[in-house]
Design a protein around this motif. Structure first.
Motif, PDB file in Angstrom:
ATOM      1  N   MET A 198     -21.357 -16.385  -5.065  1.00 51.14           N
ATOM      2  CA  MET A 198     -20.667 -17.261  -5.868  1.00 51.14           C
ATOM      3  C   MET A 198     -19.278 -17.021  -6.058  1.00 51.14           C
ATOM      4  SD  MET A 198     -21.111 -17.632 -10.079  1.00 51.14           S
ATOM      5  CE  MET A 198     -22.707 -18.425 -10.077  1.00 51.14           C
ATOM      6  N   ASN A 199     -18.232 -17.914  -6.235  1.00 49.83           N
ATOM      7  CA  ASN A 199     -17.114 -17.852  -5.968  1.00 49.83           C
ATOM      8  C   ASN A 199     -16.479 -17.680  -7.353  1.00 49.83           C
ATOM      9  OD1 ASN A 199     -16.091 -20.400  -6.960  1.00 49.83           O
ATOM     10  ND2 ASN A 199     -16.313 -21.084  -4.955  1.00 49.83           N
ATOM     11  N   THR A 200     -15.263 -16.913  -7.577  1.00 51.29           N
ATOM     12  CA  THR A 200     -14.802 -16.667  -8.973  1.00 51.29           C
ATOM     13  C   THR A 200     -14.496 -18.077  -9.624  1.00 51.29           C
ATOM     14  OG1 THR A 200     -13.531 -14.781  -7.855  1.00 51.29           O
ATOM     15  CG2 THR A 200     -12.784 -15.500 -10.098  1.00 51.29           C
ATOM     16  N   GLN A 201     -14.038 -19.022  -9.104  1.00 53.02           N
ATOM     17  CA  GLN A 201     -13.724 -20.103  -9.876  1.00 53.02           C
ATOM     18  C   GLN A 201     -14.832 -20.831 -10.351  1.00 53.02           C
ATOM     19  OE1 GLN A 201     -11.620 -23.067  -7.711  1.00 53.02           O
ATOM     20  NE2 GLN A 201     -11.899 -24.870  -9.361  1.00 53.02           N
ATOM     21  N   ARG A 202     -16.110 -20.830  -9.743  1.00 55.47           N
ATOM     22  CA  ARG A 202     -17.308 -21.548 -10.076  1.00 55.47           C
ATOM     23  C   ARG A 202     -18.022 -20.467 -11.443  1.00 55.47           C
ATOM     24  NH1 ARG A 202     -20.058 -24.925 -12.598  1.00 55.47           N
ATOM     25  NH2 ARG A 202     -22.228 -24.865 -12.158  1.00 55.47           N
ATOM     26  N   ALA A 203     -17.671 -19.314 -11.159  1.00 57.51           N
ATOM     27  CA  ALA A 203     -18.247 -18.161 -12.225  1.00 57.51           C
ATOM     28  C   ALA A 203     -17.380 -18.525 -13.417  1.00 57.51           C
ATOM     29  CB  ALA A 203     -18.021 -16.779 -11.616  1.00 57.51           C
ATOM     30  N   GLN A 204     -16.007 -18.733 -13.243  1.00 57.56           N
ATOM     31  CA  GLN A 204     -15.050 -19.047 -14.468  1.00 57.56           C
ATOM     32  C   GLN A 204     -15.571 -20.283 -15.161  1.00 57.56           C
ATOM     33  OE1 GLN A 204     -11.332 -18.705 -12.685  1.00 57.56           O
ATOM     34  NE2 GLN A 204     -11.153 -16.762 -13.416  1.00 57.56           N
ATOM     35  N   GLU A 205     -15.951 -21.266 -14.312  1.00 53.03           N
ATOM     36  CA  GLU A 205     -16.439 -22.592 -14.969  1.00 53.03           C
ATOM     37  C   GLU A 205     -17.734 -22.336 -15.590  1.00 53.03           C
ATOM     38  OE1 GLU A 205     -16.958 -25.229 -11.618  1.00 53.03           O
ATOM     39  OE2 GLU A 205     -14.666 -25.389 -11.310  1.00 53.03           O
ATOM     40  N   ILE A 206     -18.631 -21.560 -15.099  1.00 53.63           N
ATOM     41  CA  ILE A 206     -19.948 -21.428 -16.008  1.00 53.63           C
ATOM     42  C   ILE A 206     -19.772 -20.628 -17.249  1.00 53.63           C
ATOM     43  CG2 ILE A 206     -22.184 -20.060 -15.495  1.00 53.63           C
ATOM     44  CD1 ILE A 206     -22.054 -20.832 -12.709  1.00 53.63           C
ATOM     45  N   ALA A 207     -18.780 -19.459 -17.204  1.00 52.98           N
ATOM     46  CA  ALA A 207     -18.705 -18.806 -18.483  1.00 52.98           C
ATOM     47  C   ALA A 207     -18.027 -19.521 -19.291  1.00 52.98           C
ATOM     48  CB  ALA A 207     -17.479 -17.599 -18.074  1.00 52.98           C
ATOM     49  N   ALA A 208     -17.235 -20.431 -19.106  1.00 57.04           N
ATOM     50  CA  ALA A 208     -16.302 -21.407 -19.932  1.00 57.04           C
ATOM     51  C   ALA A 208     -17.399 -22.460 -20.538  1.00 57.04           C
ATOM     52  CB  ALA A 208     -15.108 -21.907 -19.614  1.00 57.04           C
ATOM     53  N   SER A 209     -18.153 -22.816 -19.683  1.00 58.57           N
ATOM     54  CA  SER A 209     -19.264 -24.178 -20.282  1.00 58.57           C
ATOM     55  C   SER A 209     -20.159 -23.783 -21.195  1.00 58.57           C
ATOM     56  CB  SER A 209     -20.034 -24.484 -18.997  1.00 58.57           C
ATOM     57  OG  SER A 209     -21.122 -25.254 -19.402  1.00 58.57           O
ATOM     58  N   PRO A 210     -20.317 -24.565 -22.472  1.00 59.84           N
ATOM     59  CA  PRO A 210     -21.552 -24.523 -23.392  1.00 59.84           C
ATOM     60  C   PRO A 210     -22.669 -24.695 -22.821  1.00 59.84           C
ATOM     61  CG  PRO A 210     -20.521 -26.694 -23.429  1.00 59.84           C
ATOM     62  CD  PRO A 210     -19.633 -25.875 -22.374  1.00 59.84           C
ATOM     63  N   ILE A 211     -22.800 -25.044 -21.398  1.00 50.35           N
ATOM     64  CA  ILE A 211     -24.352 -25.484 -20.914  1.00 50.35           C
ATOM     65  C   ILE A 211     -24.579 -24.204 -20.303  1.00 50.35           C
ATOM     66  CG2 ILE A 211     -25.632 -26.833 -19.133  1.00 50.35           C
ATOM     67  CD1 ILE A 211     -23.571 -29.121 -19.725  1.00 50.35           C
ATOM     68  N   MET A 212     -25.904 -23.624 -20.518  1.00 49.61           N
ATOM     69  CA  MET A 212     -26.642 -22.519 -20.042  1.00 49.61           C
ATOM     70  C   MET A 212     -26.991 -22.683 -18.424  1.00 49.61           C
ATOM     71  SD  MET A 212     -27.148 -19.260 -20.647  1.00 49.61           S
ATOM     72  CE  MET A 212     -28.018 -17.961 -19.790  1.00 49.61           C
ATOM     73  N   GLU A 213     -26.332 -22.246 -17.407  1.00 46.56           N
ATOM     74  CA  GLU A 213     -26.501 -22.271 -16.067  1.00 46.56           C
ATOM     75  C   GLU A 213     -27.718 -21.165 -15.583  1.00 46.56           C
ATOM     76  OE1 GLU A 213     -25.737 -24.800 -14.340  1.00 46.56           O
ATOM     77  OE2 GLU A 213     -24.329 -25.680 -15.551  1.00 46.56           O
ATOM     78  N   ASN A 214     -28.457 -21.662 -14.619  1.00 44.34           N
ATOM     79  CA  ASN A 214     -29.271 -20.574 -14.163  1.00 44.34           C
ATOM     80  C   ASN A 214     -28.844 -19.762 -13.091  1.00 44.34           C
ATOM     81  OD1 ASN A 214     -31.607 -19.198 -13.220  1.00 44.34           O
ATOM     82  ND2 ASN A 214     -32.455 -21.045 -12.371  1.00 44.34           N
ATOM     83  N   VAL A 215     -28.164 -18.364 -13.556  1.00 42.42           N
ATOM     84  CA  VAL A 215     -27.554 -17.737 -12.733  1.00 42.42           C
ATOM     85  C   VAL A 215     -28.331 -16.388 -12.576  1.00 42.42           C
ATOM     86  CG1 VAL A 215     -25.244 -16.276 -12.171  1.00 42.42           C
ATOM     87  CG2 VAL A 215     -25.452 -18.686 -13.131  1.00 42.42           C
ATOM     88  N   THR A 216     -28.278 -15.677 -11.567  1.00 42.21           N
ATOM     89  CA  THR A 216     -29.164 -14.381 -11.454  1.00 42.21           C
ATOM     90  C   THR A 216     -28.147 -13.276 -10.657  1.00 42.21           C
ATOM     91  OG1 THR A 216     -30.099 -14.775  -9.303  1.00 42.21           O
ATOM     92  CG2 THR A 216     -31.513 -15.319 -11.346  1.00 42.21           C
TER      93      THR A 216
END
Length: 59
Positions: free
Chosen positions: A1-19
């Protein structure tokens, strides 16, 4: 995963499937300067750790 996408996921109220190493995790914070993410396993919120963003996998 790239840093920008990880930041988007961290800021999102929607729980993403990340492992991380096959374990479902929650991303608490991403440091864009170091490329590191503060995470914890969904079933062990007390087990926080800092890992490279590149080791996170979005499903």
């Amino acid at each position: 995963m790239n840093t920008q996408r990880a930041q988007e996921i961290a800021a999102s109220p929607i729980m993403e499937n990340v492992t991380f190493e096959g374990t479902p995790i929650y991303i608490q914070h991403v440091d864009g300067n170091t490329g590191m993410a503060r995470i914890y396993p969904l079933n062990q919120p007390e087990n926080e750790q800092t890992v490279p963003v590149g080791n996170l996998i979005e499903h």
